[in-house]
Enzyme design. Structure first.
Site, PDB file in Angstrom:
ATOM      1  CD1 TRP A  36      12.494  57.347 -66.965  1.00  0.00           C
ATOM      2  CD2 TRP A  36      13.911  55.625 -66.958  1.00  0.00           C
ATOM      3  NE1 TRP A  36      12.555  56.859 -65.682  1.00  0.00           N
ATOM      4  CE2 TRP A  36      13.410  55.812 -65.650  1.00  0.00           C
ATOM      5  CE3 TRP A  36      14.816  54.589 -67.203  1.00  0.00           C
ATOM      6  CZ2 TRP A  36      13.789  55.001 -64.589  1.00  0.00           C
ATOM      7  CZ3 TRP A  36      15.194  53.781 -66.147  1.00  0.00           C
ATOM      8  CH2 TRP A  36      14.686  53.971 -64.858  1.00  0.00           C
ATOM      9  CG  ASP A  92      13.968  49.954 -70.844  1.00  0.00           C
ATOM     10  OD1 ASP A  92      13.365  49.035 -70.256  1.00  0.00           O
ATOM     11  OD2 ASP A  92      14.328  50.998 -70.268  1.00  0.00           O
ATOM     12  CE  LYS A 147       5.693  53.441 -65.143  1.00  0.00           C
ATOM     13  NZ  LYS A 147       6.986  53.153 -64.545  1.00  0.00           N
TER      14      LYS A 147
END
Length: 420
Positions: A151, A233, A269
């Site tokens: 990311w 993560d 999300k």
């Protein structure tokens, strides 16, 4: 009089403006993703398509507030709760349900109370907080290894915390899949005392995850390196496959194998709570006493940073995950989001093949989660934007949430035009 002379307005106010303390400050570059979103908004072309931002959209291209989230909000409003500050560590019930959600109701680490957790400003805040913790207790300049690629914000976060960001092999551009052997080799050779970030599921940006067997092999190798600080993560639990238990496989495997690790959770999300900034940072420690000491240090870092976390989103997640009926509803809704993404992968692959493209587009459906790592070059990405009004990030990452039954044909024909 003397007083009036002191109050006279200067004849040359522009000179004063030129003497501003901030006259030397240069304009910073736009964020690679958010800047693209702003550019898209200004584009007046009617056929424009945004495939850059990682936010879920319905097949009509609109945001979706989950009905289970709405129901939880209604209950919270009806309960007439106060708006007092949370404690430094956050909302206790939210933290309990979040940890159980990730590690499982039968987690041995939770059972013996050796997990310390604090509520954070979503996953970004959790990453920054663990970065500060590592910098303090592993030392400034400690190497932190990210998958290549990762990311886009990861490197910035950990560099800002004072760590030395390094990369380990992950994406194989030749096979458009995982470079598993390279990953193992790089992590095995990492310097003693390094930190390592692992994506729990739905790797961003590639959508390529290790298989369960590969996770087992990675766990076994990392057991030989107890000096490494492991950090998961987890931003897509439930959203990746549609099954929150399946998406937690790596986390629960590593706990069962005896690893101590840190874990960032985001509920942006999977719950659609993007703007609520709901997250948790947890550390699995050696015992209850160590967990208490680690928590005390996290509190010392949080207090001067943001003092305490926001309340509203945490209440929503707690309400959903602590009620059997609401949780079952949420799981069905989350699965429906995952199914739409999976369906759009199949539709995009079929549409690309229908163009007569000679390329193999199998990686589109082999990948998982919000994003498809297309294999497009930066030049092809720029042509898509300039000539076809299709916006994707420079590395070729496509947000599958922006693909709909209405635009998939146009997207496929445009991609074919720039790749043939």
């Amino acid at each position: 009089s003397w007083m009036l002379r002191r109050l006279v307005v200067p004849k040359h106010p522009l000179r004063i403006r030129a003497m501003s303390l901030w006259a030397h400050v240069e304009s910073g570059p736009a964020d690679p993703i958010l800047g693209l979103v702003e550019e898209f908004k200004k584009d007046a072309r009617a056929n424009k398509v945004s495939l850059s931002a990682g936010t879920y959209r319905t097949d009509e291209g609109t945001p979706w507030v989950l009905p289970s989230v709405k129901a939880a909000e209604e209950r919270i409003v009806a309960a007439n709760m106060d708006k007092e500050y949370l404690g430094i560590t956050g909302l206790p019930g939210f933290i309990r349900t979040s940890r159980r959600f990730a590690l499982g109701a039968d987690s041995a680490a939770l059972g013996c109370e050796r997990v310390c957790s604090v509520q954070t400003l979503s996953g970004t805040g959790a990453c920054r907080l663990i970065g500060e913790f590592y910098a303090k207790f592993l030392g400034k300049g400690t190497p932190l290894y990210l998958p290549d690629p990762s990311w886009g914000n990861h490197a910035k976060i950990f560099a800002a915390a004072g760590l030395e960001v390094r990369k380990y092999r992950y994406w194989d551009s030749k096979t458009l899949g995982l470079d598993y052997d390279g990953m193992l080799a790089d992590l095995s050779a990492s310097p003693e005392g390094s930190a390592v970030l692992l994506h729990a599921c739905a790797h961003n940006p590639t959508g390529v995850d290790p298989t369960e067997e590969q996770w087992r092999g990675l766990s076994a190798m990392l057991k030989t390196r107890p000096d490494l600080a492991l950090f998961f993560d987890s931003a897509y639990q439930g959203f990746a496959s549609g099954d929150a238990e399946r998406d937690a496989f790596a986390l629960r495997l590593f706990e069962a194998d005896g690893h101590s690790f840190a874990l960032a959770q985001s509920f942006a999300k999977n719950f659609g709570l993007y703007g609520e900034r709901v997250g948790v940072l947890s550390l699995l420690c050696a015992d209850k006493e160590e967990a208490a000491r680690v928590e005390s240090q996290l509190k010392l870092q949080i207090r001067p940073m943001y003092s305490s976390p926001p309340l509203a989103g945490a209440r929503i997640v707690e309400a959903v995950l602590s009620d059997g009926v609401l949780e079952a509803q949420w799981r069905a809704e989350c699965a429906s989001m995952a199914r739409r993404i999976i369906d759009m992968r199949a539709a995009l692959k079929a549409a690309l093949e229908a163009t007569g493209s000679a390329r193999d587009w199998g990686h589109v459906t082999a990948q998982i989660g919000m994003f498809c790592f297309s294999g497009l070059t930066p030049e092809q990405v720029e042509t898509l934007k300039a000539e076809y009004a299709i916006y994707i990030t420079r590395d070729g990452r496509i947000s599958m949430a922006g693909v709909t039954t209405g635009n998939v044909g146009y997207i496929a024909s445009s991609i074919h035009a720039v790749t043939k």
